[in-house]
Design a protein around this motif. Structure first.
Motif, short mmCIF file in Angstrom:
data_model
loop_
_atom_site.label_atom_id
_atom_site.label_comp_id
_atom_site.label_asym_id
_atom_site.label_seq_id
_atom_site.Cartn_x
_atom_site.Cartn_y
_atom_site.Cartn_z
N GLN A 196 0.85 -1.18 0.00
CA GLN A 196 0.00 0.00 0.00
C GLN A 196 0.89 1.24 0.00
O GLN A 196 1.94 1.25 0.64
N HIS B 51 0.94 5.48 0.55
CA HIS B 51 0.24 6.63 1.14
C HIS B 51 1.09 7.88 0.93
O HIS B 51 2.29 7.88 1.23
N ASN C 245 0.86 11.75 2.17
CA ASN C 245 0.14 12.65 3.04
C ASN C 245 0.87 13.98 3.13
O ASN C 245 2.11 14.03 3.12
N GLY D 227 -2.31 12.24 7.41
CA GLY D 227 -3.22 11.11 7.26
C GLY D 227 -4.10 11.00 8.49
O GLY D 227 -4.67 11.98 8.96
#
Length: 189
Positions: free
Chosen positions: A135, A137, A139, A172
């Motif tokens: 995954q 991410h 932010n 996040g």
């Protein structure tokens, strides 16, 4: 890392002594600088990092001033492993710092001391893998920082700084801690 720091310090020292001198650091209000930071907090994700900045020393009078600087901070990257998951994070920030400082002298050495306040835009990229599933991410968020700085003029155009900066922006779903102690140099011109 120590060898890199010494290599970066040498040109600054030679340049500061080679340039023509003037009466005091107050006559050279513009500066460029670099800080090298290390973490002393279990809550911080990142370890050693650096920052680059450009600033202006606005003198209110002979004792009080205001350092206004634009700063780029690179927190580097960290690899982590936790309960069967692994990943990598990278982070940086940029922003504006204000340092209300008190100027004084000890044995004819100009010294400054004061708090640091800043507003930065933080960015963090994180890749995590659990059981083969990755995954990603990205932010970013605005956040405040605060700290304290002490500085001493080593040569006509070179200052040494030491201090700490703390910040805890929300990136996040959670808050990240960036607590760092730093040392660095300002090149005055």
């Amino acid at each position: 890392m120590k060898n890199l720091i010494w290599l970066l310090m040498l040109p600054l020292s030679v340049a500061a002594n080679a340039l023509p001198s003037s009466n005091s650091p107050a006559s050279k209000p513009f500066y460029l600088g670099a800080n090298f930071a290390f973490v002393d907090s279990d809550g911080s994700i990142f370890d050693d990092s650096y920052s680059l900045f450009a600033g202006y020393d606005y003198r209110i009078d002979s004792e009080f001033g205001l350092f206004i600087e634009a700063e780029y901070r690179d927190f580097g990257s960290e690899t982590f492993h936790w309960l069967g998951a692994s990943g990598r994070s990278e982070a940086y920030s940029y922003g504006l710092n204000i340092k209300p400082v008190y100027h004084f002298e000890i044995q004819q050495r100009p010294i400054h001391f004061g708090p640091v306040f800043g507003v930065h835009h933080y960015h963090e990229k994180r890749r995590s893998t659990f059981e083969g599933d990755s995954q990603y991410h990205n932010n970013s968020s605005w956040g405040l920082l605060w700290g304290l700085e002490f500085g001493i003029t080593l040569a006509e155009r070179l200052q040494f700084n030491y201090g700490f900066k703390k910040s805890k922006p929300k990136l996040g779903d959670e808050r990240r801690r960036y607590d760092q102690y730093y040392f660095g140099f300002n090149f005055l011109f």
